[in-house]
Design a protein around this motif. Structure first.
Motif, short mmCIF file in Angstrom:
data_model
loop_
_atom_site.label_atom_id
_atom_site.label_comp_id
_atom_site.label_asym_id
_atom_site.label_seq_id
_atom_site.Cartn_x
_atom_site.Cartn_y
_atom_site.Cartn_z
N LEU A 3 0.84 -1.21 0.00
CA LEU A 3 0.00 0.00 0.00
C LEU A 3 0.87 1.26 0.00
O LEU A 3 0.53 2.26 -0.63
N THR A 4 2.01 1.19 0.68
CA THR A 4 2.94 2.33 0.68
C THR A 4 3.38 2.64 -0.75
O THR A 4 3.39 3.81 -1.17
N ALA A 5 3.73 1.60 -1.49
CA ALA A 5 4.17 1.80 -2.88
C ALA A 5 3.03 2.39 -3.72
O ALA A 5 3.22 3.36 -4.46
N SER B 226 14.58 4.48 -5.53
CA SER B 226 15.74 3.91 -4.83
C SER B 226 15.25 2.77 -3.92
O SER B 226 14.05 2.62 -3.70
N GLY B 227 16.18 2.00 -3.41
CA GLY B 227 15.78 0.81 -2.64
C GLY B 227 14.92 -0.08 -3.52
O GLY B 227 13.95 -0.70 -3.07
N ALA B 228 15.27 -0.14 -4.80
CA ALA B 228 14.34 -0.67 -5.80
C ALA B 228 14.16 -2.19 -5.74
O ALA B 228 13.20 -2.71 -6.31
N GLY C 252 13.87 -3.75 -2.86
CA GLY C 252 13.22 -4.03 -1.58
C GLY C 252 11.71 -4.16 -1.74
O GLY C 252 11.18 -4.13 -2.86
N ALA C 253 11.04 -4.28 -0.61
CA ALA C 253 9.59 -4.53 -0.62
C ALA C 253 8.84 -3.38 -1.29
O ALA C 253 8.10 -3.58 -2.26
N VAL C 254 9.03 -2.17 -0.81
CA VAL C 254 8.31 -1.03 -1.37
C VAL C 254 8.82 -0.73 -2.78
O VAL C 254 8.05 -0.61 -3.73
N CYS D 78 9.49 8.71 1.02
CA CYS D 78 8.89 7.57 1.72
C CYS D 78 9.77 7.13 2.88
O CYS D 78 9.28 6.84 3.97
N GLY D 79 11.07 7.09 2.65
CA GLY D 79 11.99 6.66 3.70
C GLY D 79 13.37 7.20 3.42
O GLY D 79 13.66 7.69 2.32
N MET D 80 14.22 7.13 4.44
CA MET D 80 15.61 7.61 4.28
C MET D 80 16.55 6.64 4.97
O MET D 80 17.26 6.99 5.90
N ILE D 81 16.52 5.40 4.50
CA ILE D 81 17.22 4.36 5.24
C ILE D 81 18.73 4.63 5.35
O ILE D 81 19.37 4.16 6.29
N SER D 82 19.28 5.43 4.46
CA SER D 82 20.73 5.67 4.52
C SER D 82 21.13 6.47 5.76
O SER D 82 22.31 6.53 6.09
N GLY E 248 19.30 -7.77 8.98
CA GLY E 248 19.46 -8.06 7.55
C GLY E 248 18.79 -7.01 6.67
O GLY E 248 19.31 -6.66 5.61
N VAL E 249 17.64 -6.50 7.10
CA VAL E 249 16.96 -5.44 6.34
C VAL E 249 17.83 -4.19 6.30
O VAL E 249 17.97 -3.54 5.27
N LEU E 250 18.43 -3.85 7.44
CA LEU E 250 19.27 -2.65 7.48
C LEU E 250 20.52 -2.83 6.62
O LEU E 250 21.03 -1.89 6.04
N1 LIG Z 1 6.50 6.37 4.88
C1 LIG Z 1 5.90 5.21 5.08
O1 LIG Z 1 4.75 5.13 5.44
C2 LIG Z 1 6.74 3.97 4.89
C3 LIG Z 1 6.15 2.69 4.91
C4 LIG Z 1 6.97 1.58 4.65
C5 LIG Z 1 8.32 1.75 4.40
N2 LIG Z 1 8.84 3.01 4.42
C6 LIG Z 1 10.25 3.24 4.09
O2 LIG Z 1 10.47 2.76 2.79
C7 LIG Z 1 11.79 2.29 2.65
C8 LIG Z 1 11.78 0.86 2.14
O3 LIG Z 1 11.14 0.04 3.12
P1 LIG Z 1 10.95 -1.51 2.85
O4 LIG Z 1 10.12 -2.04 3.95
O5 LIG Z 1 10.55 -1.75 1.46
O6 LIG Z 1 12.43 -2.05 3.07
P2 LIG Z 1 13.31 -2.82 2.01
O7 LIG Z 1 13.57 -1.87 0.87
O8 LIG Z 1 12.71 -4.13 1.70
O9 LIG Z 1 14.65 -3.06 2.83
C9 LIG Z 1 15.51 -2.01 3.09
C10 LIG Z 1 16.58 -1.90 1.98
O10 LIG Z 1 17.27 -0.67 2.13
C11 LIG Z 1 18.50 -0.78 1.46
N3 LIG Z 1 19.51 0.00 2.17
C12 LIG Z 1 20.02 -0.20 3.41
N4 LIG Z 1 20.94 0.73 3.70
C13 LIG Z 1 21.04 1.53 2.61
C14 LIG Z 1 21.83 2.66 2.27
N5 LIG Z 1 22.72 3.18 3.13
N6 LIG Z 1 21.68 3.23 1.06
C15 LIG Z 1 20.79 2.72 0.17
N7 LIG Z 1 20.00 1.65 0.42
C16 LIG Z 1 20.13 1.07 1.62
C17 LIG Z 1 18.86 -2.27 1.42
O11 LIG Z 1 18.94 -2.69 0.07
P3 LIG Z 1 20.26 -2.44 -0.84
O12 LIG Z 1 20.91 -3.78 -0.99
O13 LIG Z 1 19.68 -1.94 -2.11
O14 LIG Z 1 21.14 -1.46 -0.14
C18 LIG Z 1 17.66 -2.94 2.10
O15 LIG Z 1 17.30 -4.13 1.47
C19 LIG Z 1 12.45 2.46 4.01
O16 LIG Z 1 13.16 3.68 4.01
C20 LIG Z 1 11.28 2.53 4.96
O17 LIG Z 1 11.57 3.23 6.13
C21 LIG Z 1 8.08 4.11 4.66
#
Ligand SMILES: NC(=O)c1ccc[n+]([C@@H]2O[C@H](COP(=O)([O-])OP(=O)(O)OC[C@H]3O[C@@H](n4cnc5c(N)ncnc54)[C@H](OP(=O)(O)O)[C@@H]3O)[C@@H](O)[C@H]2O)c1
Length: 340
Positions: A138-140, A159-161, A163-165, A251-255, A326-328
Motif C-alpha cells: 500500500l505504501t508503494a 531507490s531501494g528498488a 526491496g519490498a516497497v 517515503c523513507g531515508m534508510i541511509s 538483515g533489512v538494514l
Molecule cells: N513512509 C511510510 O509510510 C513507509 C512505509 C513503509 C516503508 N517506508 C520506508 O520505505 C523504505 C523501504 O522500506 P521496505 O520495507 O521496502 O524495506 P526494504 O527496501 O525491503 O529493505 C531495506 C533496503 O534498504 C536498502 N539499504 C540499506 N541501507 C542503505 C543505504 N545506506 N543506502 C541505500 N540503500 C540502503 C537495502 O537494500 P540495498 O541492498 O539496495 O542497499 C535494504 O534491502 C524504508 O526507508 C522505509 O523506512 C516508509
C-alpha cells in the motif's frame, strides 16, 4: 465464543533492553520466555505464523519524538504479524481464523480484536498480507499514485528498488504506463533482477560509483517522479535530474537511520525553483482508504503474473533480530519476513 483448548503456558518474545546508538547491536535486545496469558473479553489469542521486520522499527528503538511512540525498554517490541487464532473471546472471530495484527516479535499474542483484521489464507499466501498485499504494498501504491501524482508517460526513478516497497513502485509505474522506470539497489544481483524480472528499463548499483553520475546515465532525459526510500546522495542526485514539474515522494531515508549526527541536506534545492519541483513526505497510515482499490488492482496483477514479488524468509523467532539487522544491511530481496 469458544472453549479454551490446551494452551501454551509460555512463549518467546523480543524485548528492547537498551536504546541503540548508531547501528543496533545484539546486546540492545533480549529474547525472553514469557507467560502466555488468557485473553480477556474482546480479545483473541493468536499463534503468530509470520512476523514482519521493517526499517521503520529502527525509529521506534530511539526515544525521539515521531509519528509513532517509541518501543518501551524492557517491553516486547511490536510490528506487523499474521497468525492463527487459538482462543477467541470476540464476536465474529473463531479459533482457526487467521488475523493480521500489530503484535509481532513474539510467538503468541493476546490481541484486542478491534486491532485484528481477518485474512483469508485461501485468497493469498499468508505472508503476502505483510508485504505485497499489505503495508509495504500500500505504501508503494499510495506513494506513487497519490503522493507523487504519477501520470502515464512519467519517467520514474525509485531507490531501494529491490526491496519490498521499491520493487512494487517500479512495477506499478511500468504497469501504469511510465515512459521509463529506473531503479537503484545495492548489489549487481539485485540490479539484474530489476531489469530481467521486474521489467525496469534501467538499474544501477549505487555502490559501484557516484549516484548522480549513474543516474544521469540511466535517465538521460531526466526524471518526472523520484520515489525516495534512501535519502542522502540519492535525493540530491534525483533533484539534479528532476524535470520541469517533477515530483519527489519522500517515503523513507534508510541511509541515515543509523546516523548519530544529522546528515547534510541536499545542496541543490534551488533546482526546485527552475523545475517548479515538489517534494512531499508520505505516511502509509494516511492512505488506508485506498486499501480496497489497491488490493483489487495489485491482486489482479499478481494473479495475471504481470506483477512479480519476492520474499526473503528467515525461519524461527530466535532469528527475528538477525532478520531485522538483515533489512538494514540489505540482505533481503523483496519483503523480509520471519516464519515461525
Ligand atoms: N513512509 C511510510 O509510510 C513507509 C512505509 C513503509 C516503508 N517506508 C520506508 O520505505 C523504505 C523501504 O522500506 P521496505 O520495507 O521496502 O524495506 P526494504 O527496501 O525491503 O529493505 C531495506 C533496503 O534498504 C536498502 N539499504 C540499506 N541501507 C542503505 C543505504 N545506506 N543506502 C541505500 N540503500 C540502503 C537495502 O537494500 P540495498 O541492498 O539496495 O542497499 C535494504 O534491502 C524504508 O526507508 C522505509 O523506512 C516508509
Amino acid at each position: 465464543m469458544s472453549e479454551t483448548p490446551q494452551l501454551p503456558s509460555t512463549g518467546r518474545e523480543w524485548h528492547l533492553v537498551s536504546r541503540p546508538v548508531g547501528w543496533p547491536q545484539p546486546s540492545d535486545f533480549a529474547l525472553v520466555e514469557a507467560e502466555v496469558r488468557q485473553p480477556g473479553p474482546g480479545e483473541v489469542l493468536v499463534r503468530n505464523a509470520y512476523v514482519s521486520v521493517d526499517p521503520y522499527m529502527r525509529g521506534r528503538m530511539s526515544a525521539a519524538k515521531s509519528y509513532v511512540a517509541p518501543f518501551e525498554l524492557g517491553e516486547t517490541m511490536q510490528g506487523g504479524a499474521v497468525g492463527e487464532v487459538l482462543v477467541s473471546n470476540a464476536e465474529g472471530i473463531e479459533p482457526g481464523d487467521f488475523v493480521l495484527h500489530f503484535l509481532g516479535w513474539r510467538e503468541y499474542a493476546v490481541v484486542d480484536a478491534k486491532q485484528a483484521v481477518k485474512v483469508d489464507p485461501e485468497a493469498a499466501p499468508l505472508s503476502t498480507y505483510l508485504g505485497v498485499l499489505g503495508m509495504t504494498g500500500l505504501t508503494a501504491y499510495a506513494g506513487l499514485l497519490r503522493t507523487a501524482s504519477f501520470k502515464e508517460g512519467d519517467s520514474v526513478f525509485v531507490s531501494g528498488a529491490a526491496g519490498a516497497v521499491g520493487s512494487q513502485v517500479g512495477q506499478i509505474a511500468r504497469l501504469k504506463g511510465a515512459s521509463r522506470v529506473i531503479g537503484s539497489a545495492g548489489s549487481d544481483e539485485k540490479v539484474k533482477l530489476l531489469v530481467e524480472e521486474y521489467g525496469f528499463d534501467a538499474a544501477f548499483n549505487y555502490k559501484n560509483g557516484p549516484v548522480a553520475q549513474q543516474l544521469r546515465e540511466a535517465a538521460p532525459d531526466g526524471v518526472d517522479v523520484y520515489f525516495d526510500n534512501v535519502g542522502g546522495d540519492h535525493l540530491e542526485a534525483a533533484i539534479g535530474q528532476l524535470n520541469r514539474d517533477g515530483r519527489i515522494a519522500i517515503c523513507g531515508m534508510i541511509s541515515v537511520y543509523n546516523n548519530t549526527e544529522a546528515a547534510p541536506g541536499p545542496r541543490n534545492l534551488a533546482r526546485l525553483i527552475q523545475t517548479r519541483g515538489r517534494i512531499q513526505g508520505l505516511l502509509v497510515g494516511d492512505h488506508y482508504d485506498l486499501q480496497p482499490e489497491f488490493v483489487r488492482e495489485v491482486g489482479g496483477w499478481i494473479r495475471s503474473g504481470e506483477l512479480k514479488y519476492t520474499e526473503t524468509v528467515v525461519e524461527g523467532i530466535e532469528n527475528n533480530l538477525e532478520a531485522f539487522f538483515g533489512v538494514l544491511r540489505g540482505d533481503n530481496i523483496g519483503k523480509m519476513i520471519v516464519k515461525l
